[in-house]
Design a protein around this motif. Sequence first.
Motif, PDB file in Angstrom:
ATOM      1  N   ILE A 221     141.095  -6.368   7.728  1.00 47.93           N
ATOM      2  CA  ILE A 221     140.103  -7.418   7.936  1.00 47.93           C
ATOM      3  C   ILE A 221     140.116  -7.789   9.412  1.00 47.93           C
ATOM      4  CG2 ILE A 221     139.336  -9.723   7.299  1.00 47.93           C
ATOM      5  CD1 ILE A 221     139.256  -7.823   4.959  1.00 47.93           C
TER       6      ILE A 221
ATOM      7  N   THR B 190     139.461 -15.173   6.580  1.00 53.79           N
ATOM      8  CA  THR B 190     138.424 -15.552   7.540  1.00 53.79           C
ATOM      9  C   THR B 190     138.723 -16.877   8.230  1.00 53.79           C
ATOM     10  OG1 THR B 190     137.147 -16.643   5.783  1.00 53.79           O
ATOM     11  CG2 THR B 190     136.645 -14.330   6.234  1.00 53.79           C
TER      12      THR B 190
ATOM     13  N   MET C 204     133.296  -9.195   7.959  1.00 50.98           N
ATOM     14  CA  MET C 204     133.640 -10.620   8.025  1.00 50.98           C
ATOM     15  C   MET C 204     132.432 -11.492   7.674  1.00 50.98           C
ATOM     16  SD  MET C 204     136.053 -12.864   8.742  1.00 50.98           S
ATOM     17  CE  MET C 204     137.292 -12.181   9.843  1.00 50.98           C
TER      18      MET C 204
END
Length: 387
Positions: free
Chosen positions: A201, A123, A1
């Motif tokens: 993710i 994100t 990240m």
Amino acid sequence: MHEIIAIIQAYQQAAAAGKKTALATVVHVEGSSYRRPGARMLITEDAAITGSISGGCLEGDAFRKALHVILSDKAMLVTYDTADEDDAKFGMGLGCQGVIQVLIEPLQGERGTAIIELLQQATASRQYASLVTFFSMNDKKAPQYGSVYLLSEKNESFGMLPLLSKEMIDEEAKQVIQQRRSSFKKYQIDEQECIVFTELIQPPVSLVVIGAGNDVIPVVKMAEMLGWQSVVLDGRPMYASRERFPMPTCQVYHSKAEQILDRVQIDPRTVFVLMSHNYNYDLSVLKVLLQHPLTYIGVLGPQKKMKMMMDDLAANGIQLTDAQKDAIHGPVGLHIGAETAEEIAVSIIAEIQAKITASDTRSLKEKQDAIHRRADLIIESSSSTVI
């Protein structure tokens, strides 16, 4: 990240300056490698690099390939065989004993904007997501579609799929999020082989430190280096100040023990460390935390302090479950002979890292099998009907 966020920022700066860029992504590995699938590196036409795809041995060649990708405006899959001792391509014996597949994509025009938007969406919030990348290994002249689609934990989808149905990809993407593990699947489409890398993710670790003493500063600094998000809370306003914790991603609050959760959002990647050096404050915070399912609660102090806490909890009718006992780490940190605040910070951060990755803490020299799970890299042949 942390790497993805840095790449987004570097791309935005390059785009504002009118510089062309390319994105290199490790999409598969056989054997050993320094970085795993999902490692990324942004390359600008004037040789600025953000992120990494190896320990430094592949970056030079990847930069040269990236320049070609920028000029041709066409994605390319590059294979690096670090197990080939006779291959003098890199001018050194790398000794990694692995085959690394790196996809290099141009970030110009609509395609580049679409890729960066996917990374931004990945994100944008503290939730898990699946990023889907299409590539071909058996025919490198075939279209390398690259990163094209994202599915969030809340079933929000972004991007467009060039091949396969949305239902098929969503099913795999949801499974990746549920199992917390990336996947690789091979599809046969019109006599062409296509690999789909569905990448997990994860949100960054959220480190909440109770206490704002001097020994907390190196803990937060190390967390910052790792790309973790930090929150520091203390009941003493003179300690809970932004001046003492100027790190960009760190939030600092003055708070009573019973009100700490008014400032903190708890999720599966949230961990706590109690470092106030005030027994009653730490105990009050611990009582609040035990009302929520947590992966890790570290308690600074000797064994005697931890025993006193357990006795006080029992006296208040609080019986810990096995899961709660497993989550509490007191004294906090790994036994590495730490004495200084910086050394103690290393032991704390290392223990948290081991906990959130479900890793043991023995020396790697004692590990008989591979450092990383090879099973996670298996490319499965899909039995689904291709639409």
